[in-house]
Design a protein around this motif. Structure first.
Motif, PDB file in Angstrom:
ATOM      1  N   VAL A 141       0.849  -1.188   0.000  1.00  0.00           N
ATOM      2  CA  VAL A 141       0.000   0.000   0.000  1.00  0.00           C
ATOM      3  C   VAL A 141       0.890   1.246   0.000  1.00  0.00           C
ATOM      4  CG1 VAL A 141      -1.810   1.248   1.221  1.00  0.00           C
ATOM      5  CG2 VAL A 141      -1.785  -1.258   1.251  1.00  0.00           C
ATOM      6  N   VAL A 142       0.625   2.147  -0.939  1.00  0.00           N
ATOM      7  CA  VAL A 142       1.473   3.332  -1.133  1.00  0.00           C
ATOM      8  C   VAL A 142       0.601   4.592  -1.079  1.00  0.00           C
ATOM      9  CG1 VAL A 142       3.215   4.427  -2.592  1.00  0.00           C
ATOM     10  CG2 VAL A 142       2.946   1.930  -2.628  1.00  0.00           C
ATOM     11  N   HIS A 143       0.905   5.474  -0.135  1.00  0.00           N
ATOM     12  CA  HIS A 143       0.122   6.694   0.102  1.00  0.00           C
ATOM     13  C   HIS A 143       0.378   7.753  -0.959  1.00  0.00           C
ATOM     14  CE1 HIS A 143       3.751   8.890   1.250  1.00  0.00           C
ATOM     15  NE2 HIS A 143       4.132   7.772   1.849  1.00  0.00           N
ATOM     16  N   GLY A 144      -0.377   8.842  -0.865  1.00  0.00           N
ATOM     17  CA  GLY A 144      -0.222   9.960  -1.771  1.00  0.00           C
ATOM     18  C   GLY A 144       0.645  11.073  -1.206  1.00  0.00           C
ATOM     19  N   LEU A 145       0.705  12.183  -1.933  1.00  0.00           N
ATOM     20  CA  LEU A 145       1.521  13.329  -1.540  1.00  0.00           C
ATOM     21  C   LEU A 145       1.128  13.823  -0.161  1.00  0.00           C
ATOM     22  CD1 LEU A 145       3.624  15.507  -2.294  1.00  0.00           C
ATOM     23  CD2 LEU A 145       1.758  16.804  -3.354  1.00  0.00           C
ATOM     24  N   LEU A 146       2.126  13.980   0.715  1.00  0.00           N
ATOM     25  CA  LEU A 146       1.977  14.476   2.084  1.00  0.00           C
ATOM     26  C   LEU A 146       1.213  13.502   2.988  1.00  0.00           C
ATOM     27  CD1 LEU A 146       1.253  18.230   1.263  1.00  0.00           C
ATOM     28  CD2 LEU A 146       3.451  17.178   1.830  1.00  0.00           C
ATOM     29  N   GLY A 147       1.044  12.269   2.533  1.00  0.00           N
ATOM     30  CA  GLY A 147       0.456  11.222   3.357  1.00  0.00           C
ATOM     31  C   GLY A 147       1.532  10.345   3.971  1.00  0.00           C
ATOM     32  N   SER A 148       1.104   9.209   4.506  1.00  0.00           N
ATOM     33  CA  SER A 148       2.035   8.251   5.091  1.00  0.00           C
ATOM     34  C   SER A 148       1.315   6.930   5.279  1.00  0.00           C
ATOM     35  CB  SER A 148       2.572   8.749   6.442  1.00  0.00           C
ATOM     36  OG  SER A 148       1.548   8.695   7.427  1.00  0.00           O
ATOM     37  N   ALA A 149       2.063   5.917   5.667  1.00  0.00           N
ATOM     38  CA  ALA A 149       1.463   4.622   5.962  1.00  0.00           C
ATOM     39  C   ALA A 149       0.439   4.732   7.079  1.00  0.00           C
ATOM     40  CB  ALA A 149       2.560   3.619   6.329  1.00  0.00           C
ATOM     41  N   ASP A 150       0.650   5.674   7.998  1.00  0.00           N
ATOM     42  CA  ASP A 150      -0.273   5.834   9.130  1.00  0.00           C
ATOM     43  C   ASP A 150      -1.701   6.104   8.667  1.00  0.00           C
ATOM     44  OD1 ASP A 150       1.839   5.481  10.851  1.00  0.00           O
ATOM     45  OD2 ASP A 150       2.045   7.603  11.366  1.00  0.00           O
ATOM     46  N   ASN A 151      -1.862   6.779   7.531  1.00  0.00           N
ATOM     47  CA  ASN A 151      -3.201   7.109   7.036  1.00  0.00           C
ATOM     48  C   ASN A 151      -4.002   5.868   6.652  1.00  0.00           C
ATOM     49  OD1 ASN A 151      -1.629   9.739   5.138  1.00  0.00           O
ATOM     50  ND2 ASN A 151      -2.424   9.877   7.214  1.00  0.00           N
ATOM     51  N   TRP A 152      -3.328   4.739   6.511  1.00  0.00           N
ATOM     52  CA  TRP A 152      -3.966   3.523   6.008  1.00  0.00           C
ATOM     53  C   TRP A 152      -4.155   2.467   7.093  1.00  0.00           C
ATOM     54  CZ3 TRP A 152      -5.790   2.928   1.048  1.00  0.00           C
ATOM     55  CH2 TRP A 152      -5.498   3.990   0.175  1.00  0.00           C
ATOM     56  N   ARG A 153      -3.982   2.844   8.358  1.00  0.00           N
ATOM     57  CA  ARG A 153      -4.009   1.843   9.423  1.00  0.00           C
ATOM     58  C   ARG A 153      -5.321   1.077   9.484  1.00  0.00           C
ATOM     59  NH1 ARG A 153      -1.488   5.280  14.371  1.00  0.00           N
ATOM     60  NH2 ARG A 153      -2.750   6.862  13.343  1.00  0.00           N
ATOM     61  N   SER A 154      -6.461   1.764   9.340  1.00  0.00           N
ATOM     62  CA  SER A 154      -7.743   1.057   9.448  1.00  0.00           C
ATOM     63  C   SER A 154      -7.925   0.079   8.295  1.00  0.00           C
ATOM     64  CB  SER A 154      -8.899   2.057   9.501  1.00  0.00           C
ATOM     65  OG  SER A 154      -8.952   2.835   8.322  1.00  0.00           O
ATOM     66  N   HIS A 155      -7.482   0.468   7.101  1.00  0.00           N
ATOM     67  CA  HIS A 155      -7.572  -0.449   5.965  1.00  0.00           C
ATOM     68  C   HIS A 155      -6.624  -1.635   6.133  1.00  0.00           C
ATOM     69  CE1 HIS A 155     -10.352   1.786   3.459  1.00  0.00           C
ATOM     70  NE2 HIS A 155      -9.664   2.899   3.674  1.00  0.00           N
ATOM     71  N   VAL A 156      -5.419  -1.349   6.594  1.00  0.00           N
ATOM     72  CA  VAL A 156      -4.453  -2.438   6.801  1.00  0.00           C
ATOM     73  C   VAL A 156      -4.996  -3.446   7.808  1.00  0.00           C
ATOM     74  CG1 VAL A 156      -2.168  -2.990   7.726  1.00  0.00           C
ATOM     75  CG2 VAL A 156      -2.442  -1.069   6.143  1.00  0.00           C
TER      76      VAL A 156
END
Length: 260
Positions: free
Chosen positions: A19-34
């Motif tokens: 999973v690869v985030h967008g500009l100014l994002g991070s892996a943290d933004n995807w925790r619920s999906h992960v």
């Protein structure tokens, strides 16, 4: 030279989902999906260079960011993976698929097309610079500083995920803002790589987003000829955050169809 990307690896069997985030994002933004996906897959969520907890480095070209991601796959001993990328991250995974198709089992591209875009982050960069100057000591102060340039509260909350407290109690940006701004032109360009990726692809777009319009579809199908297109009607550009259940369902159905 590649950057050793910070990442979260859930472990597990089978073909991994990266999973690869967008500009100014991070892996943290995807925790619920992960958390949801890890019930079915080994999930690896990455921080791209100059983002999250990854090192800062000059250059934001898609060739460089795809090379970083390929180096991570090599380091983890992953021969093939499903790649999911949102926005800038979508261009990164398209780049890797076009440059090294043998390493890619499938692509999920979230609300981006394989083409160049115009510049539209001036207010965001100005807000982040204001936070740097203002030395906020709490989230309320940081939000007030951002609000001088960024009107939308949802965007300010997203940007605030890049703040962390230093030893003196000041909230500071963890992103490489200098490096990102210096090569912002490269971020706005089309993905790297010539030709197309002929493997299975799901393109998810937000019905209220301008990032994947009908006029862009011919170019999209030139680069991703097997792409299936799905529109989340009530979502904007951050469709995975605005419509998380519908986003999850679409990705799950796509990946399950590949295993049938």
């Amino acid at each position: 030279m590649t950057v050793d990307l910070n990442h979260v690896d859930t472990g597990g069997e089978g073909t991994p989902l990266v999973v690869v985030h967008g500009l100014l994002g991070s892996a943290d933004n995807w925790r619920s999906h992960v958390k949801q996906w890890q019930q079915r897959y080994r999930v690896i969520a990455v921080d791209l260079r100059n983002h999250g907890r990854s090192p800062h480095a000059d250059g934001m070209s898609y060739a460089a960011m795809a090379a970083d991601l390929l180096a991570l796959l090599d380091r983890l001993g992953i021969e093939r993976a499903h790649l999911l990328g949102h926005s800038m991250g979508g261009k990164v995974v398209i780049s890797l698929a076009c440059l090294h198709p043998q390493r890619v089992a499938s692509l999920v591209v979230a609300d981006i097309a394989p083409q160049a875009y115009g510049h539209d982050h001036d207010a965001v960069f100005a807000g982040l610079r204001r936070v740097e100057e203002g030395l906020p000591r709490n989230r309320r102060e940081a939000d007030a500083l951002l609000a001088e340039h960024v009107e939308e509260r949802a965007i300010r909350l997203f940007l605030a995920t890049n703040l962390e407290r230093d030893d003196e109690g000041v909230l500071r940006l963890r992103i490489g803002l200098d490096e990102i701004e210096a090569d912002y032109d490269a971020i706005m360009q089309a993905p790297a790589g010539e030709g197309s990726y002929d493997g299975p692809v799901l393109v998810l777009r937000g019905g209220r987003s301008p990032y994947v319009t009908d006029a862009m579809l011919p170019r999209l199908h030139d680069v991703l000829p097997q792409a299936r297109l799905a529109t989340l009607q009530d979502a904007g550009h951050w469709l995975h955050a605005e419509q998380p259940e519908a986003f999850q369902a679409a990705v799950n159905d796509f990946l399950a169809s590949l295993e049938a």
